[in-house]
Design a protein around this motif. Structure first.
Motif, mmCIF file in Angstrom:
data_model
loop_
_atom_site.group_PDB
_atom_site.id
_atom_site.type_symbol
_atom_site.label_atom_id
_atom_site.label_comp_id
_atom_site.label_asym_id
_atom_site.label_seq_id
_atom_site.Cartn_x
_atom_site.Cartn_y
_atom_site.Cartn_z
ATOM 1 N N TYR A 1 0.748 -1.168 0.053
ATOM 2 C CA TYR A 1 -0.151 0.050 -0.117
ATOM 3 C C TYR A 1 0.857 1.231 -0.055
ATOM 4 O O TYR A 1 2.238 1.257 0.479
ATOM 5 N N LYS B 1 1.926 3.941 -5.398
ATOM 6 C CA LYS B 1 0.814 3.550 -5.035
ATOM 7 C C LYS B 1 -0.267 4.408 -4.574
ATOM 8 O O LYS B 1 0.077 5.174 -3.380
ATOM 9 N N SER C 1 3.790 1.447 -11.269
ATOM 10 C CA SER C 1 2.802 2.308 -10.312
ATOM 11 C C SER C 1 1.386 1.557 -9.973
ATOM 12 O O SER C 1 1.147 1.011 -10.932
ATOM 13 N N LEU C 2 0.812 1.815 -8.856
ATOM 14 C CA LEU C 2 -0.663 1.278 -8.942
ATOM 15 C C LEU C 2 -1.241 2.594 -8.675
ATOM 16 O O LEU C 2 -1.197 3.043 -7.390
#
Length: 320
Positions: free
Chosen positions: A214, A243, A272-273
């Protein structure tokens, strides 16, 4: 205050963080408390403290460059009034410091929080340097930091979540700025927060370390902008593995249809998220979002419960 702490304990399952307060200090500029300045009060916190110290700050504008050291844990700052208890300073990157050195982003903060298990409520944190580049209001390095009903005021780089092994929780907070005004390495949950853009730019610039599950998670937040602001991105990757996730967030019309920017780093799109779930409002239409961003499913959303995010590896449940 006791009810507030109890609620947070139940929410985060971290009762060990909120042990019984053994010392209470009052700060008041008129001399009616134990100290007239906040830093004087912070200086009394013993090294390697293991019992909570509560510092009550009466109304006033306290222009001080503040620091809570890496060994001064378990401190609670409680403001008398959110809008009238203001901790402020005005350093910025490029400004000359008193020792002759030049400030960088890392040294501009009005308040440096290096200690663990910090709690603040009903306080305004501010950097008044203006639009002169990077000027941090608060830099948080310590782990298990909690801010409830606080304001963070500034322009570029307002809130620096600096600790690479730091989990942070922001509840019912107001955060404003211009460019990358929520940025850094830490895991941070923003719960029911108001995020206000003052310029056509970027809200977040996560620098999530590789391997973290996270980074930034915004839940039930509201995104607004100043008048005339209409081209704002949700975020861009400061580092390749950034993220950032928005869940059930109301987005104003200032949010661009594409939503996210790659900071001219095409490779970052692969690592990347950047994701959303149930974005709402005029800026919440996700049909034209960049193709490398994600829309979470209901099943995916279950992984973003507050307690789950903040317990990730180095979070509250890691402390024995």
């Amino acid at each position: 205050m006791k009810k507030l702490i109890t609620a947070l304990v139940l929410l985060l399952s971290c009762a060990q963080v909120y042990s019984k307060t053994v010392k209470s200090i009052v700060v008041a500029q008129d001399g009616s408390g134990n100290f007239k300045t906040v830093q004087e009060a912070l200086n009394t916190v013993p090294k390697h403290n293991t019992e909570r110290i509560e510092i009550f700050i009466k109304k006033g504008v306290y222009k001080e460059k503040l620091k809570l050291d890496t060994t001064q844990h378990m401190v609670s700052l409680i403001g008398e009034s959110l809008n009238e208890t203001i901790l402020t300073y005005d350093d910025f990157s490029g400004k000359k410091a008193a020792d002759g050195s030049t400030h960088t982003t890392k040294t501009t903060a009005s308040f440096f929080i290096f200690a663990d298990d910090f709690l603040a409520t009903n306080i305004t944190f501010e950097n008044t340097a203006g639009e002169v580049g990077q000027a941090v209001a608060v830099m948080v390095y310590g782990n298990r930091a909690v801010f409830v009903n606080c304001r963070f005021l500034g322009n570029q780089d307002t809130l620096y979540t600096q600790g690479q092994q730091s989990n942070q929780y922001y509840k019912n907070c107001y955060i404003e700025g211009t460019t990358d005004f929520i940025f850094g390495f830490s895991v941070a949950v923003f719960d029911n927060c108001h995020i206000h853009s003052k310029k056509n730019s970027y809200i977040t610039a996560a620098s999530t370390p590789e391997g973290n599950s996270y980074g930034y998670v915004f839940i039930n937040c509201k995104l607004t902008a100043a008048e005339g602001i209409n081209e704002v991105y949700l975020g861009r990757p400061w580092r390749p593995f950034a993220k950032t996730v928005f869940i059930n967030t109301e987005m104003g019309s200032h949010i661009l249809p594409e939503g996210w920017h790659n900071w001219n780093k095409p490779d970052a799109e692969k690592t990347s998220l950047y994701a959303e779930y149930n974005s709402k409002g005029m800026g919440g239409n996700t049909e034209k979002r960049v193709l490398w961003s994600h829309q979470l499913s209901k099943k995916d959303k279950r992984n973003y419960k507050i307690k789950t995010v903040l317990a990730d590896t180095i979070g509250w449940t890691a402390r024995k």
